[in-house]
Write a protein that holds these residues in place. Structure first.
Motif, PDB file in Angstrom:
ATOM      1  N   SER A  30      -0.057   4.277   4.656  1.00 57.20           N
ATOM      2  CA  SER A  30      -1.269   3.447   4.752  1.00 57.20           C
ATOM      3  C   SER A  30      -1.277   2.629   6.039  1.00 57.20           C
ATOM      4  O   SER A  30      -2.281   1.999   6.365  1.00 57.20           O
ATOM      5  N   THR A  90      -8.289   1.432   5.195  1.00 54.45           N
ATOM      6  CA  THR A  90      -7.782   1.804   6.528  1.00 54.45           C
ATOM      7  C   THR A  90      -8.204   3.205   6.975  1.00 54.45           C
ATOM      8  O   THR A  90      -7.849   3.613   8.070  1.00 54.45           O
ATOM      9  N   ASP A  91      -8.947   3.931   6.128  1.00 55.52           N
ATOM     10  CA  ASP A  91      -9.327   5.307   6.481  1.00 55.52           C
ATOM     11  C   ASP A  91      -9.987   5.376   7.859  1.00 55.52           C
ATOM     12  O   ASP A  91     -10.972   4.668   8.114  1.00 55.52           O
ATOM     13  N   LYS A 149      -5.638  -0.096   1.714  1.00 56.35           N
ATOM     14  CA  LYS A 149      -6.090   0.973   0.821  1.00 56.35           C
ATOM     15  C   LYS A 149      -6.506   2.199   1.643  1.00 56.35           C
ATOM     16  O   LYS A 149      -7.340   2.082   2.550  1.00 56.35           O
ATOM     17  N   THR A 150      -5.904   3.327   1.315  1.00 58.82           N
ATOM     18  CA  THR A 150      -6.113   4.530   2.105  1.00 58.82           C
ATOM     19  C   THR A 150      -6.327   5.712   1.170  1.00 58.82           C
ATOM     20  O   THR A 150      -5.594   5.867   0.194  1.00 58.82           O
ATOM     21  N   GLY A 164       0.846  -1.198   0.000  1.00 57.94           N
ATOM     22  CA  GLY A 164       0.000   0.000   0.000  1.00 57.94           C
ATOM     23  C   GLY A 164       0.877   1.243   0.000  1.00 57.94           C
ATOM     24  O   GLY A 164       2.101   1.158   0.133  1.00 57.94           O
ATOM     25  N   LEU A 182      -3.926   9.854   3.828  1.00 56.91           N
ATOM     26  CA  LEU A 182      -2.460   9.783   3.684  1.00 56.91           C
ATOM     27  C   LEU A 182      -1.848  11.127   4.028  1.00 56.91           C
ATOM     28  O   LEU A 182      -0.845  11.211   4.734  1.00 56.91           O
TER      29      LEU A 182
END
Ligand code: S3P
Length: 173
Positions: A11, A149-150, A100-101, A7, A106
């Motif tokens: 991330s 991962t947000d 996935k971010t 990632g 980020l």
């Protein structure tokens, strides 16, 4: 069998990897750290003194070396997916988990970063946006499993991954 985390920078690969390793009772290995040990230099210094192609060679070499062991959660550097041969090494020896971010997250995580050579110079949001666009298809292609991962702590993401049963799944062909 290993679990490889891929990632973008920021991330949460390293922090999530450590949490996941302790949940699964596996060893944690960070490829960037292995490179720094074998080169006796920080990533930024390797980029500066020897250039990115040299760093990428060292990265592939360390990834290959790490992949010879089993029972590890492996945090990779954000650029590892750019080489097809790296993806082959990971797929052959484990499962690839894509963290996935969104670019907004980020940016907030990397706002005070001073160690990542690829973020120097340009406005952070613009730079990360470009890199994320260039790399999106590489991450999508590499990942056997995707976790967003947000807004989540590394521990929460690690729990999600370990509860997903990915260790029992067959690799995609
Ligand atoms: C890079 C990511 C970094 C490190 C190097 C290059 C990249 O690792 O390998 O600065 O190309 O995205 P992290 O993803 O752990 O920050």
């Amino acid at each position: 069998m290993n679990v490889y985390l891929v990632g973008m920078m920021g991330s949460g690969k390293s922090s999530t990897g450590q949490a996941l390793a302790s949940l699964l009772d596996l060893r944690f290995v960070d490829v960037d750290r292995e490179i720094q040990k074998s080169e006796s230099a920080a990533v930024a210094e390797i980029f500066e003194k020897k250039g990115e192609p040299y760093f990428r060679e060292a990265e592939s070499r360390e990834l290959e070396r790490v992949s010879r062991e089993s029972g590890q959660v492996v945090a990779t550097g954000g650029g590892v997916v750019l080489k097809e041969s790296n993806i082959r090494v990971m797929r052959r020896t484990g499962k690839i988990v894509y963290l996935k971010t969104s670019v907004d997250w980020l940016v907030s995580r990397l706002a005070h970063d001073t160690e990542r050579p690829l973020l120097k110079g340009e406005d952070l949001e613009v730079r990360l946006g470009k890199l994320a666009r260039q790399r999106a298809s590489y991450y999508d292609k590499a990942g056997d499993f995707v976790f967003v991962t947000d807004g989540k702590t590394p521990e929460a993401v690690a729990v999600e991954i370990s509860a997903s049963g990915l260790l029992n799944e067959k690799n995609k062909s």
